[in-house]
Design an enzyme around this catalytic site. Structure first.
Site, PDB file in Angstrom:
ATOM      1  N   GLY A 188       0.824  -1.204   0.000  1.00  0.00           N
ATOM      2  CA  GLY A 188       0.000   0.000   0.000  1.00  0.00           C
ATOM      3  C   GLY A 188       0.857   1.251   0.000  1.00  0.00           C
ATOM      4  O   GLY A 188       0.540   2.246  -0.683  1.00  0.00           O
ATOM      5  N   THR A 189       1.950   1.223   0.739  1.00  0.00           N
ATOM      6  CA  THR A 189       2.822   2.398   0.831  1.00  0.00           C
ATOM      7  C   THR A 189       3.385   2.757  -0.542  1.00  0.00           C
ATOM      8  O   THR A 189       3.408   3.921  -0.933  1.00  0.00           O
ATOM      9  CB  THR A 189       3.965   2.127   1.840  1.00  0.00           C
ATOM     10  N   ASN A 207      -7.558   4.142   9.327  1.00  0.00           N
ATOM     11  CA  ASN A 207      -7.051   2.883   9.878  1.00  0.00           C
ATOM     12  C   ASN A 207      -7.183   2.802  11.394  1.00  0.00           C
ATOM     13  O   ASN A 207      -7.271   1.726  11.962  1.00  0.00           O
ATOM     14  CB  ASN A 207      -5.592   2.677   9.467  1.00  0.00           C
ATOM     15  N   GLN A 266      -7.712   0.349   3.864  1.00  0.00           N
ATOM     16  CA  GLN A 266      -8.534  -0.259   4.916  1.00  0.00           C
ATOM     17  C   GLN A 266      -9.941  -0.622   4.453  1.00  0.00           C
ATOM     18  O   GLN A 266     -10.676  -1.268   5.206  1.00  0.00           O
ATOM     19  CB  GLN A 266      -8.620   0.672   6.136  1.00  0.00           C
ATOM     20  N   HIS A 278      -2.138  -7.450   2.350  1.00  0.00           N
ATOM     21  CA  HIS A 278      -2.132  -8.076   3.677  1.00  0.00           C
ATOM     22  C   HIS A 278      -3.249  -7.588   4.592  1.00  0.00           C
ATOM     23  O   HIS A 278      -3.394  -8.067   5.708  1.00  0.00           O
ATOM     24  CB  HIS A 278      -0.748  -7.955   4.334  1.00  0.00           C
ATOM     25  N   THR A 315      10.366  -7.677 -12.502  1.00  0.00           N
ATOM     26  CA  THR A 315       9.711  -8.967 -12.733  1.00  0.00           C
ATOM     27  C   THR A 315       8.591  -9.159 -11.715  1.00  0.00           C
ATOM     28  O   THR A 315       8.774  -8.905 -10.524  1.00  0.00           O
ATOM     29  CB  THR A 315      10.748 -10.105 -12.643  1.00  0.00           C
ATOM     30  N   CYS A 354       2.075   1.382  12.736  1.00  0.00           N
ATOM     31  CA  CYS A 354       3.334   2.033  12.383  1.00  0.00           C
ATOM     32  C   CYS A 354       3.750   3.065  13.414  1.00  0.00           C
ATOM     33  O   CYS A 354       4.910   3.383  13.538  1.00  0.00           O
ATOM     34  CB  CYS A 354       3.206   2.701  11.020  1.00  0.00           C
TER      35      CYS A 354
HETATM   36  C1  LIG Z   1      -4.702   3.397   5.615  1.00  0.00           C
HETATM   37  C2  LIG Z   1      -3.407   2.726   5.312  1.00  0.00           C
HETATM   38  N1  LIG Z   1      -2.679   3.143   4.267  1.00  0.00           N
HETATM   39  C3  LIG Z   1      -1.502   2.574   3.937  1.00  0.00           C
HETATM   40  C4  LIG Z   1      -0.997   1.531   4.674  1.00  0.00           C
HETATM   41  C5  LIG Z   1       0.309   0.925   4.272  1.00  0.00           C
HETATM   42  O1  LIG Z   1       0.121  -0.319   3.641  1.00  0.00           O
HETATM   43  P1  LIG Z   1       1.342  -1.358   3.527  1.00  0.00           P
HETATM   44  O2  LIG Z   1       1.558  -1.916   4.898  1.00  0.00           O
HETATM   45  O3  LIG Z   1       0.890  -2.387   2.558  1.00  0.00           O
HETATM   46  O4  LIG Z   1       2.496  -0.589   3.034  1.00  0.00           O
HETATM   47  C6  LIG Z   1      -1.708   1.070   5.800  1.00  0.00           C
HETATM   48  C7  LIG Z   1      -1.142   0.004   6.675  1.00  0.00           C
HETATM   49  O5  LIG Z   1      -1.407  -0.036   7.859  1.00  0.00           O
HETATM   50  C8  LIG Z   1      -2.945   1.683   6.117  1.00  0.00           C
HETATM   51  O6  LIG Z   1      -3.667   1.278   7.151  1.00  0.00           O
END
Ligand SMILES: Cc1ncc(COP(=O)(O)O)c(C=O)c1O
Length: 393
Positions: free
Chosen positions: A72-73, A151, A179, A201, A237, A325
């Site tokens: 996601g990041t 989140n 989320q 995940h 890849t 985080c």
């Molecule tokens: C709202 C939100 N955005 C982004 C992320 C980041 O996702 P990833 O852990 O796949 O990098 C999270 C992870 O907790 C999240 O809750």
């Protein structure tokens, strides 16, 4: 050993067995490179196409609007950085004060590089005011990045209305839907969202796979430069087993969505009711009526969230304080601070997040343990003792 009661599904989820099963052949049997000319590799490319279709079905978009990423990041970073690169003359970004660090830190980075950044405030329930959004948009605005659901609190923003406002001004709209995807329905065929991030995940696929949805026609210079993979938008890849796993997870999410909205919601409500009734000075954080069905954020006033987590942990209960985080730091959550939650409550906030695997027995176990944990911690908390003394006077 105590059995684990896992109520931290907004941090990460258990990988579904069906997902593991779908992935397994792609490690030791079907390990060809999807870009190869031979059939051994070509058949793997077909598996990627099938997974892409499954993700697109869940989002109700076109398969060629799906770009596989590592998380996601990465999807959030790409959306923001590539849009700003595509519109070099526009130097203004609009976001909110409650975004995940994947968006927040990236926006702060661009502010440090000379961009003007508007971070929309939220009210005490975590809601944004759409008039603030309208007023923030100017001819200089390159991008609006507003999350779909928070989140930490689970509060859902009105994505459709937000997207309509942003697009009526011709500005690119990105949403972090990490989320929400798989938990509540999304229809990108109907909603004018340009860019959307999701993460495997959070929906029972493994860690290390994500998607950036980019509507056809959206300007998106390649973030990862190299080969032709992902139509040249994201070189490297392909992570075939994980892509296949994510496809399966999206297919399962479509089947489980109703359950998430009925059974899981009922369990969450049972937990909320049990905790607010069983623990004095406990307060719900966030808009009760417009929240993810699996998320509950409660503040236990006058005690430290970290202390609560440690005691919960001793009973095998996994939850979190703030986002995964940011936990580990003693700063109260930026989300609760933006909502104006008082210091004595923000510090004692706990997020419980459920999944399709959560059982009623697990919820009842937490409802039974929590009042004793709160009572014990209040007895040793200086704030808690002050409060008791004040009450006794
Ligand atoms: C709202 C939100 N955005 C982004 C992320 C980041 O996702 P990833 O852990 O796949 O990098 C999270 C992870 O907790 C999240 O809750």
């Amino acid at each position: 050993m105590t059995t684990t009661v896992y109520l931290d599904n907004n941090a990460t989820t258990r990988v579904a067995e069906e997902v593991v099963e779908a992935m397994t052949p792609f490690f030791c049997e079907r390990y060809g490179n999807p870009s190869s000319m031979h059939t051994f590799g070509g058949s793997v490319a077909k598996a990627i196409d099938e997974a892409r279709e499954k993700v697109a079905d869940l989002l109700r978009c076109l398969p060629d609007e799906i770009i596989f990423t590592s998380c996601g990041t990465e999807s959030d970073n790409t959306a923001i950085q590539s849009t700003l690169e595509a519109y070099p003359d526009k130097r203004h970004v609009v976001t909110t004060r409650v975004e995940h660090p994947a968006v927040r830190t990236t926006c702060h980075y661009f502010r440090s590089r000379g961009y003007r950044l508007t971070e929309l405030p939220v009210d005490h329930l975590g809601r944004i005011n759409l008039t603030d959004l309208e007023n923030a948009l100017t001819d200089e605005t390159a991008l609006v990045s507003i999350m779909h659901a928070n989140n930490e609190t689970g509060v859902i923003f009105p994505l459709d209305e937000i997207a309509q406002i942003v697009k009526s001004r011709g500005v690119v709209f990105h949403t972090d839907a990490v989320q929400t995807v798989g938990k509540i329905p999304l229809d990108l065929g109907r909603m004018p969202v340009d860019l959307l991030a999701l993460s495997g995940h959070k929906l029972h696929a493994p860690k290390g796979i994500g998607v950036l949805y980019a509507r056809r026609g959206t300007k998106l210079p390649a973030f990862m430069k190299g080969g032709h993979q992902e139509r040249g938008k994201r070189a490297g890849t392909e992570n075939v087993p994980y892509i296949v796993g994510l496809g399966k997870a999206c297919e399962l999410a479509m089947h489980h969505m109703e359950e998430e909205n009925t059974r899981v919601r009922a369990l969450r409500d049972r937990l909320q009711e049990g905790l607010l009734r069983g623990c004095p000075s406990a307060y719900l954080n966030g808009d009760a009526g417009f929240r993810l069905p699996n998320t509950l954020n409660v503040s236990f006033e006058y005690i430290e969230g970290e202390a609560i987590l440690l005691m919960l942990n001793s009973f095998g209960i996994c939850a979190s304080s703030g986002s995964a985080c940011t936990s580990g730091s003693l700063e109260p959550s930026h989300v609760l601070r933006a909502m104006g939650v008082p210091f004595t409550r923000a510090h004692g906030s706990i997020r419980f997040s459920l999944s399709r695997y959560t059982t009623q027995a697990e919820i009842d176990f937490v409802i039974e343990r929590m009042p004793r944990i709160v009572e014990r911690l209040r007895a040793i908390s200086p704030f808690g003792r002050e409060r008791e003394t004040a009450r006794a006077k």
